[in-house]
Scaffold this active site. Structure first.
Site, short mmCIF file in Angstrom:
data_model
loop_
_atom_site.label_atom_id
_atom_site.label_comp_id
_atom_site.label_asym_id
_atom_site.label_seq_id
_atom_site.Cartn_x
_atom_site.Cartn_y
_atom_site.Cartn_z
N ASP A 36 0.87 -1.19 0.00
CA ASP A 36 0.00 0.00 0.00
C ASP A 36 0.90 1.22 0.00
O ASP A 36 1.96 1.21 0.62
CB ASP A 36 -0.89 -0.01 1.27
CG ASP A 36 -2.17 0.78 1.09
OD1 ASP A 36 -2.07 1.99 0.83
OD2 ASP A 36 -3.26 0.18 1.21
N LYS A 96 -3.79 6.36 -12.66
CA LYS A 96 -2.52 5.63 -12.75
C LYS A 96 -2.58 4.27 -12.07
O LYS A 96 -2.07 3.28 -12.60
CB LYS A 96 -1.39 6.48 -12.13
CG LYS A 96 -0.91 7.58 -13.07
CD LYS A 96 0.04 8.54 -12.40
CE LYS A 96 1.42 7.94 -12.22
NZ LYS A 96 2.36 8.94 -11.63
N ALA A 119 -9.82 -6.04 -8.81
CA ALA A 119 -11.04 -5.45 -8.23
C ALA A 119 -11.62 -4.49 -9.25
O ALA A 119 -11.17 -3.36 -9.39
CB ALA A 119 -10.68 -4.71 -6.94
N TYR A 150 -12.10 7.21 -12.56
CA TYR A 150 -12.23 5.90 -11.90
C TYR A 150 -12.84 4.88 -12.87
O TYR A 150 -12.30 3.80 -13.08
CB TYR A 150 -13.10 6.04 -10.65
CG TYR A 150 -13.23 4.79 -9.82
CD1 TYR A 150 -12.15 4.30 -9.10
CD2 TYR A 150 -14.46 4.13 -9.71
CE1 TYR A 150 -12.28 3.17 -8.30
CE2 TYR A 150 -14.59 3.00 -8.92
CZ TYR A 150 -13.51 2.52 -8.22
OH TYR A 150 -13.64 1.41 -7.43
N LYS A 154 -10.95 1.63 -14.49
CA LYS A 154 -11.40 0.27 -14.20
C LYS A 154 -11.80 -0.46 -15.48
O LYS A 154 -11.61 -1.68 -15.60
CB LYS A 154 -12.58 0.32 -13.22
CG LYS A 154 -12.18 0.77 -11.80
CD LYS A 154 -11.31 -0.27 -11.10
CE LYS A 154 -11.01 0.09 -9.67
NZ LYS A 154 -10.17 -0.90 -8.99
N TYR A 164 -4.10 -9.89 -21.27
CA TYR A 164 -3.07 -10.78 -20.71
C TYR A 164 -3.58 -12.22 -20.65
O TYR A 164 -2.82 -13.17 -20.82
CB TYR A 164 -2.63 -10.31 -19.31
CG TYR A 164 -1.42 -9.42 -19.35
CD1 TYR A 164 -1.52 -8.11 -19.84
CD2 TYR A 164 -0.18 -9.87 -18.94
CE1 TYR A 164 -0.41 -7.29 -19.90
CE2 TYR A 164 0.94 -9.05 -18.99
CZ TYR A 164 0.82 -7.76 -19.48
OH TYR A 164 1.92 -6.95 -19.54
#
Ligand code: UDP
Length: 316
Positions: A36, A96, A119, A150, A154, A164
């Site tokens: 974090d 970012k 998430a 945001y 996301k 990926y």
């Protein structure tokens, strides 16, 4: 379910959801590495874990290159500012961590052959034109509005995670999280539940935005964590909604908190509605029921009671 062994990296570990995930994976017998940058996370959420040998903490911003020595079996990417006032105050960091941060962690997952769970959020549906929201709905997002930093981060996060998966064959999981509440939410994060509890405990007016007829569907944190745990160990790689379908207006929600706290000085007061505030939100959880055999267990009466116990200890 797989055997409880292995090393798990949890980003956003000092946050509300990240810290509950650390607790859960330690309880299941995993070695947990919490990461974090403490931008919105609170180290107090992890203090009880510091004496443990099976827990490590790295103070690091995942938007820059991420290095973790040794093996990793699972990565759960939960780092991000996560409330509308955070996006307004930290728009660049929000973008970012969802984009560059996700890319760094996918690279790490690939190099360690780890399974990666990201998430994601009901915000990928924006101000939804379909109700309730199923995973097949593409959403109604304003890319240049205040929440766009945001929502679009996301959405990018989901896209690069799928890339990926398809291009590199990486094991990936995507959870779309709907409004979640419980102990360790920040009292001043601006979201409706911490705002209402803090105001009711202090005997202030509860600030309902707009006319209060907009809806949300609130999920208790333990239910969400259980859903995420099941998803990680399932073999389902497409996005899955996890949330509680019990829908309520903000007026009704305010009344519930007033009744629970019982402070005679408080009442509902009305403030302007923030721009692009979604009008209705409710998860369709048929997919989670089918592929994870998951449904929420804690209803709002019980969940709010437990959360009130926490807020009583932290609201000054
Ligand atoms: N809201 C409110 N009063 C507050 C904070 C939020 O009425 O003090 C409303 C907000 O306008 C939204 C709902 O509560 O309609 C949920 O807001 P929150 O910020 O908790 O989460 P969101 O689901 O919008 O991301």
């Amino acid at each position: 379910m797989e055997k409880s062994s292995g090393r798990v990296l949890i980003t956003g570990a000092a946050g509300f959801l990240g810290s509950h995930l650390c607790d859960r994976f330690l309880k299941e017998g995993y070695h947990v590495i919490g990461m974090d940058n403490l931008l919105t996370g609170n180290i107090k959420n992890l203090e009880h874990l510091f004496p443990r040998k099976d827990f490590e903490f790295y103070h690091h911003d995942v938007s820059t290159y991420v290095h973790v020595p040794g093996e990793l079996d699972y990565i759960l990417h939960f780092a991000s500012p996560a409330s509308p006032i955070d996006y307004l105050q930290m728009p660049i960091q929000t973008m970012k961590v969802g984009s560059l941060g996700t890319h760094n962690l996918l690279g790490l997952a690939k190099s360690k052959s780890a399974r990666m769970l990201i998430a994601s959020t009901s915000e990928v549906y924006g101000d939804p034109l379909e109700h309730p929201q199923t995973e097949s709905y593409w959403g109604n997002v304003n890319p240049i509005g205040p929440r766009g930093v945001y929502d679009e981060a996301k959405r990018f996060q989901e896209a690069i995670t799928m890339a990926y998966h398809t291009y590199h064959g990486l094991e990936t999981r995507i959870v779309r999280i709907f409004n979640t509440y419980g102990p360790r939410m920040r009292t001043n994060d601006g979201r409706v539940l911490p705002a209402f509890f803090s105001q009711a405990i202090r005997g202030e007016g509860l600030t309902v935005f707009g006319d209060g007829n907009q809806t949300r569907s609130f999920c208790y944190v333990d239910d969400l964590i259980e859903g995420i745990y099941r998803l990680l160990f399932s073999d389902y790689h497409l996005p899955v909604n996890i949330g509680n379908p019990s829908e309520i207006t903000m007026n009704e929600f305010g009344e519930e908190i007033l009744k629970l706290v019982g402070n005679p000085k408080s009442k509902l007061i009305y403030k302007p509605l923030p721009k692009d505030d979604p009008k209705r939100r409710r998860p369709d959880i048929s997919l989670a029921k089918k592929v994870l055999d998951w449904v929420p267990q804690v209803d709002r009466v019980e969940g709010l009671r437990r959360t009130y116990e926490y807020f009583k200890t932290v609201v000054k």
